[in-house]
Write an enzyme that holds these catalytic residues in place. Sequence first.
Site, PDB file in Angstrom:
ATOM      1  CG  ASP A  53      24.545  27.365   8.997  1.00  0.00           C
ATOM      2  OD1 ASP A  53      23.697  27.884   9.750  1.00  0.00           O
ATOM      3  OD2 ASP A  53      25.159  26.321   9.279  1.00  0.00           O
ATOM      4  CB  ALA A  74      16.068  28.472   8.810  1.00  0.00           C
ATOM      5  CB  ALA A  75      13.781  25.949  13.164  1.00  0.00           C
ATOM      6  CE1 TYR A 140      11.455  22.959  17.326  1.00  0.00           C
ATOM      7  CE2 TYR A 140       9.487  22.295  18.540  1.00  0.00           C
ATOM      8  CZ  TYR A 140      10.074  22.928  17.452  1.00  0.00           C
ATOM      9  OH  TYR A 140       9.289  23.534  16.508  1.00  0.00           O
TER      10      TYR A 140
END
Length: 299
Positions: A53, A74-75, A140
């Site tokens: 993570d 990664a998101a 977002y």
Amino acid sequence: MIKSLVTGGAGFIGSNLVDKLLSIGHSVVCVDNEFADNEMFYWNPDAINVKADITNYEEIKNLFNSVDYVFHMAAESRIGPAILNPIKAAEINILGTNIVLQCSRESNVKRVIYSSTSSGYGSNPIPNVETQPDDCLNPYSVSKISAEKICKMYSDMYKLPTIIFRYFNVYGERAPSRGQYAPVIGIFLRQKKAGQKLTVVGDGEQRRDFIYVGDVVEANIKAATKDIDKKFFGEVFNVGSGENISINEIAQMIDNNIEHIPPREGEARITLANIEKIRNLFDWSPKMNLKDWVKPYLI
């Protein structure tokens, strides 16, 4: 041997990048926690694969040892889930990016390429150009654009070379097709295959700039490896096709069996990338045409 690290490397764009990096001779560390709501994850057996993570500094810091290039993909990558859980979106996209940058800094990484989003332009007039002000319409885009500013700060204050890419609507092989917030082309192709009606959000006249995943991969590799003036570190570059198309037009390319569903909150009506900046600095331009890519799936 060049060593690259890809966060989110088992996902849609990340896995395509991992495959390409391996094919050109890089050693690749692929980091992913399989958090995304994807139907599949793609772990290349030739990579160094680590399920971890990015929000856990202690868990990932040693993975950056001797790494040359970091591709941070990664998101929490979808608007809908971020609206439902803005705290989680901020944790992954802001804190996670900060940790990736700090690990990169501590390991003297040569360059970090950060995958951001065109949704930061919001309701700005088109074509969207990098000098426009931010107009974040949802949690977002707020979280992704906040992370852009952290990248710039790491370049300015800590001299960590970063490049920020604002992707427009990415399509191509391995795109997720599950759930209403998956990329629209993947959803349409899945629905056609299942004999279902294509679900068009709103009136379908919203227009999007679609960019092929292979072109995105090429942009990332050029941005990491091309010798450029350090004044460009921390800057934003659009990654799009420079053309747009309505959702109705895409649906009609695939099937005429269409139904309209309610419009969604927090989304721009029209997107269109100005790609002069990336074309001039990195000698990059898109090669794949959306209509050509879709054709084989319609046979």
